[in-house]
Design an enzyme around this catalytic site. Structure first.
Site: not given
Ligand code: GAR
Length: 192
Positions: A112, A114, A141, A150
């Protein structure tokens, strides 16, 4: 994990719920010769995920699986993953929590990304928390997924300096840029 560069690529699926910028970035990475993965499947828990459009753009199969009944949803996903010989799951903005049982079936094969410097700020609103706490740095991360949210082993991280005038919006844009460097680097690290 086994060294795969030069050998057959590991088949990967990306799970999304939203925009899919990490998904597109991983698709582009997977097409490179140096990539240890090929990207064969996109899974979303919602038909509204903008990232689903990359299915057509890059000719990659997509499946929308609703999570109203998690057990059933995971059963369906598991079946598709087996059918397609998927050996790595990359969560990229996937906003559902996978069950312990599902994670066990793919032990060590779910990762994942994060948007925080874990173990700081698990869960949501990571950038808001970092700004409110006057942190000097934010970041992202990539970690292995375990049943505890997480909290799995961190594979790699990247830092971003928080400037005085940074807002949640400006910071999330800066961190997202780093995410696009980090995710491929972390995948390479796993297979090297
Ligand atoms: C990213 O910033 C990712 O790190 C976060 O969601 C966004 C997705 O962006 N993930 C989380 O918060 C997971 N808990 P994207 O759809 O443009 O890849």
């Amino acid at each position: 994990m086994k060294k795969l560069i030069g050998l057959k690529k590991t088949k990967a699926a990306v799970f999304i719920s939203g925009k899919g910028s990490n998904l597109e970035n991983l698709i582009k990475f997977s097409k490179k010769k140096i990539s240890p993965i090929s990207l064969n499947l996109i899974i979303s828990n919602t038909s509204y995920a903008k990232g689903l459009r990359y299915s057509k753009k890059y000719n990659i199969q997509k499946k929308v699986i609703f999570f109203k009944n998690k057990k059933l949803a995971e059963k369906k996903i598991f079946k598709i993953l087996l059918k397609k010989n998927i050996n790595l799951i990359c969560l990229a903005g996937f906003m559902r929590i996978l069950s312990r049982n599902f994670i066990k079936k793919f032990k060590g094969k779910i990762i994942n990304i994060h948007p925080s410097l874990l173990p700081k700020y698990k869960g949501l609103n990571t950038h808001k928390k970092a700004i409110e706490n006057n942190d000097k740095y934010a970041g992202c991360s990539v970690h292995f997924v375990t049943a505890k949210i997480d909290s799995g082993k961190i594979i790699m991280q990247k830092k971003v300096k928080i400037k005085k005038n940074d807002t949640v919006d400006s910071l999330s844009k800066k961190v997202l840029k780093k995410e696009h460097l980090l995710y491929p680097a972390a995948i390479k690290k796993i297979y090297n």
